[in-house]
Design an enzyme around this catalytic site. Structure first.
Site, PDB file in Angstrom:
ATOM      1  N   CYS A 337      48.250  35.752  40.254  1.00  0.00           N
ATOM      2  CA  CYS A 337      48.310  36.858  41.219  1.00  0.00           C
ATOM      3  C   CYS A 337      49.332  36.680  42.335  1.00  0.00           C
ATOM      4  CB  CYS A 337      46.929  37.201  41.762  1.00  0.00           C
ATOM      5  SG  CYS A 337      45.700  35.918  41.649  1.00  0.00           S
ATOM      6  N   ARG A 366      44.813  24.206  35.643  1.00  0.00           N
ATOM      7  CA  ARG A 366      43.700  23.959  36.554  1.00  0.00           C
ATOM      8  C   ARG A 366      43.097  22.607  36.214  1.00  0.00           C
ATOM      9  NH1 ARG A 366      40.756  29.914  35.935  1.00  0.00           N
ATOM     10  NH2 ARG A 366      42.582  31.121  36.588  1.00  0.00           N
ATOM     11  N   GLN A 384      47.047  32.880  30.282  1.00  0.00           N
ATOM     12  CA  GLN A 384      46.226  34.060  30.526  1.00  0.00           C
ATOM     13  C   GLN A 384      46.999  35.298  30.118  1.00  0.00           C
ATOM     14  OE1 GLN A 384      45.385  33.626  34.760  1.00  0.00           O
ATOM     15  NE2 GLN A 384      43.209  33.621  34.247  1.00  0.00           N
ATOM     16  N   ASP A 386      47.346  38.059  31.469  1.00  0.00           N
ATOM     17  CA  ASP A 386      46.985  38.547  32.795  1.00  0.00           C
ATOM     18  C   ASP A 386      47.685  39.868  33.107  1.00  0.00           C
ATOM     19  OD1 ASP A 386      45.666  38.328  35.137  1.00  0.00           O
ATOM     20  OD2 ASP A 386      46.726  36.559  35.867  1.00  0.00           O
ATOM     21  N   HIS A 388      48.035  42.664  36.761  1.00  0.00           N
ATOM     22  CA  HIS A 388      47.556  43.139  38.049  1.00  0.00           C
ATOM     23  C   HIS A 388      47.982  44.575  38.208  1.00  0.00           C
ATOM     24  CE1 HIS A 388      47.427  38.783  38.479  1.00  0.00           C
ATOM     25  NE2 HIS A 388      46.347  39.032  39.194  1.00  0.00           N
ATOM     26  N   LYS A 467      33.191  43.136  39.904  1.00  0.00           N
ATOM     27  CA  LYS A 467      33.909  42.859  38.660  1.00  0.00           C
ATOM     28  C   LYS A 467      33.114  43.269  37.432  1.00  0.00           C
ATOM     29  CE  LYS A 467      32.178  38.158  38.263  1.00  0.00           C
ATOM     30  NZ  LYS A 467      32.445  36.802  37.835  1.00  0.00           N
ATOM     31  N   HIS A 513      42.648  42.769  39.128  1.00  0.00           N
ATOM     32  CA  HIS A 513      43.041  41.646  38.262  1.00  0.00           C
ATOM     33  C   HIS A 513      42.356  41.875  36.933  1.00  0.00           C
ATOM     34  CE1 HIS A 513      43.690  38.914  41.882  1.00  0.00           C
ATOM     35  NE2 HIS A 513      42.891  39.829  42.380  1.00  0.00           N
TER      36      HIS A 513
END
Length: 645
Positions: A337, A366, A384, A386, A388, A467, A513
């Site tokens: 992000c 991570r 990911q 991902d 946004h 979420k 997200h």
RNA sequence: GCCAGUGUAGCUCAACGGUAGAGCGGCUGAUUUGUAAUCAGCAGGUUGUGGGUUCGAAUCCCACCGCUGGCUCCA
């Protein structure tokens, strides 16, 4: 006092009567079969006096009811604890907790320094069988907290004392069977003879109350079922899951390997694994283009100041990797992000540009504690899928619906069932409640308008926004959390994001997200287990293998391969000097969807003999026809072979 | 990180105080094969690493490393 039965009728009860009495009033047979009851939604032992109320909802539980397992498992846990106390000595054994869990039960023990090992399990099982044979009556009794503490002091059960102190109620319940007494909420069967089939599964250490500062107790896991066939089915399920383990199948099929000595928690993908990943990516890109996303790429390593601003430095530092050069600290990104925000901030955004959808196949790292790493499921570095979405509050509903529809399309070719959870505002949250309410309603409406069923997790949302989580079920019924859609009011605030509204005033956008596969690596792991390595043709690393019968067919086999490849089919040839059976077996073990055997007959007629990995033999078919059929199957991303009706 | 188990050839496993072995896979050769294993030969291991006990250690002991299962689904 009246009992309301499930069929709507009522039964009058006297004070002090127990469910068993009720059962007797209905029928002797039912009284024999009854295990317990559900009273006003609470589990109730068969011999526990009914509550003194005007009217209660009442339902008997027999072996046929789903609630029965709760009675069996709880009682089983006590029987196990009793057996352990008999074997290791009552004075030495301090009891922890013994709850029921999804597939069985466990109990935690502190045995005066002694360790329980797998070898002890048969002994414990044997003692348990004795206890079952003794058919001890199980009695419930209540004590005031002081009396309870007194009793547990006498029994020298320090962990129970700790528990009792924390119970808010004035009274606590105990259960007694033979010489065994335990603090327990219940419910339990009327006697130990009532339990049926069980098996102790494993032993492990577990911290008292899950806190590593506390002493470690010995935990025994077991399972129990009413029918023997159910127990056997469960044990078979465990075996089946073991057989499908992606950590075994993955390397076997040449998809990936793990090298913990070199890169713990970071898988190495081999050519065939990359073929599958690329297919997943290609499909993903196609859908994201269709749904109006713009793909971006952001750096893997970014300066610490970005992470201070995003809040990761304060809240996520423990999980981050860092590197230092020229006296500057850089962080390896754990999330995408902030990078996306950097791009957003570099533009001047008008309300006309919104919603702005940035997607990225972002590799994140991570730190995870070494003990929790697990194949492709729990890693330290992963990709990911991902994205946004920057939008206005009014656009949330449409955007979320779009993501939900996109998710549906993305999951479709894998044949997964899934269920959805919506998590709402937690106690500790940022942003005003009105915005939250608006956002949650937008999420609900998006889900409702799609006719999606969902469960609400009250107060389980992230502190920065509500979420939606998707859980897919694989072929064994195991749930996996994959897609997640999270609203975020915080990041736009922290980074002071703006867009110019039609009123010529700057406004704050909302961020969504979302990741749909979740992690490509993990999703691949799930697919491997789901399909047991036998991917649908579009994903299969090798889609067709040409098997020449003898050397003289190699030339024709080469031609067949070329034709297949000209149709975009991934094909190879096995020209090894082995029997046809041998090569068919090899292809079977590699789970290749199509085996095309070519010999004299095929060479003459320009055909191939098609065998499916299901074992089905389609005999000779024209090469062109087969190629087109396979091509179709791949292009449509079909789950099963076009030749399998 | 902690608890338990475990670590022998690429894989699956044997040898459990007395010279490290098999099957599969790989390679070489023979065979030319019709739908889940053709035959023969060859190569392949400092038994996870380091220390100790012993005349002698894969085997027993200690430490470390890796892996597997587990570490609040709350009486």
């Amino acid at each position: 006092m009246k009992l309301r039965l499930p069929d709507g009728s009522y039964i009058e009860m006297e004070e002090g009567e127990v469910p068993k009495d009720v059962a007797k009033k209905i029928s002797e047979g039912l009284a024999k079969r009854a295990l317990g009851a559900v009273v006003d939604g609470q589990f109730w032992d068969l011999t526990r006096p009914l509550p003194l109320k005007e009217e209660v909802e009442f339902r008997l539980v027999t072996e046929k009811d789903p609630e029965a397992t709760e009675f069996f498992r709880h009682t089983m846990a006590h029987i196990m604890a009793q057996a352990v106390m008999r074997i290791f000595g009552k004075e030495r054994v301090k009891l922890g907790i013994g709850p029921t869990i999804e597939n069985g039960f466990y109990y935690d023990f502190d045995i005066d320094g002694a360790k329980i090992t797998e070898e002890d399990l048969p002994r414990i099982e044997e003692e348990m069988r004795k206890i079952i044979q003794e058919d001890l009556k199980i009695e419930r009794f209540e004590l005031s907290k002081e009396e309870a503490l007194e009793l547990m002091k006498r029994e020298d059960q320090p962990y129970k004392i700790e528990l009792i102190r924390e119970i808010p109620d004035d009274k606590v319940s105990f259960y007694k069977q033979g010489e065994f007494v335990d603090l327990c909420r219940g419910p339990h069967l009327p006697s130990t003879g009532r339990v049926k089939h069980f098996k102790l599964l494993s032993v492990s250490g577990a911290y008292w109350r899950g806190d590593e500062r506390n002493p470690m107790l010995q935990r025994i896991y077991g399972t129990t079922f009413i029918k023997k066939s159910e127990l056997e089915a469960y044990l078979k399920f465990v075996e089946e899951a073991k057989r499908r383990d992606h950590r075994k199948i993955g390397p076997q099929l040449g998809l990936f390997t793990l090298h913990p000595d070199v890169a713990p928690g970071l898988p190495f993908f081999h050519p065939k694994g990359v073929v599958v990943l690329n297919e997943l990516i290609e499909f993903w890109r196609m859908l994201h283009k269709k749904w109006g996303y713009q793909e971006i790429l952001t750096p893997l390593i970014m300066h610490e100041r970005l992470w201070h601003q995003s809040g990761h430095w304060d809240h996520y530092k423990e999980n981050m990797y860092f590197t230092e050069k020229e006296n500057q600290i850089y962080a390896v990104k754990p999330m995408n992000c902030p990078g996306h925000i950097v791009i957003y901030k570099s533009m001047s955004v008008s309300y006309r540009d919104l919603p702005l959808r940035f997607s990225e196949l972002g590799k994140v790292h991570r730190y995870e504690r070494s003990g929790v790493l697990h194949g492709l499921f729990r890693v330290r570095g992963f990709t990911q899928d991902d994205a946004h979405i920057f939008c206005t509050v009014d656009q949330i509903e449409d955007e979320v619906r779009g993501v939900a529809e996109l998710t549906h399309e993305l999951y479709a070719p894998f044949g997964f069932e899934y269920f959805v959870e919506l998590s709402t505002m937690p106690e500790d949250h940022m942003g005003d409640e009105k915005t939250w309410e608006k956002a949650i309603n937008a999420l609900k409406q998006a889900l409702d308008s799609m006719g999606l069923e969902y469960r609400i997790n009250e107060g389980e949302g992230a502190f920065y926004g509500p979420k939606i989580d998707y859980h897919i079920r694989d072929c064994l019924g195991r749930p996996w959390q994959c897609a997640t859609i999270q609203l975020d009011f915080m990041m736009p605030e922290r980074f002071d994001l703006k867009y110019m509204g039609p009123d010529n005033v700057e406004h704050r956008p909302v961020m969504i997200h979302r990741a749909l596969y979740g992690s490509l690596e993990r999703f691949l792991g799930i697919l491997i287990e789901h399909f047991e390595g036998a991917f649908p043709t579009w994903l299969a690393p090798v889609q067709a293998r040409v098997i020449p019968i003898a050397d003289r067919h190699n030339g024709y086999a080469e031609h067949v391969k070329k034709v297949l490849e000209s149709h975009g089919i991934r094909a190879d040839i096995d020209t090894r000097s082995h029997t046809t059976s041998y090569k068919v077996r090899a292809a079977q073990l590699e789970k290749i969807p199509y085996m095309l055997v070519v010999g004299d007959k095929e060479m003459e007629s320009g055909t191939v003999a098609v065998r499916l990995r299901s074992g089905k033999d389609l005999k000779q078919m024209p090469l062109e026809k087969v190629s087109i059929a396979i091509k179709e199957e791949i292009e449509q991303r079909l789950l099963n072979s076009v030749f399998e009706s």
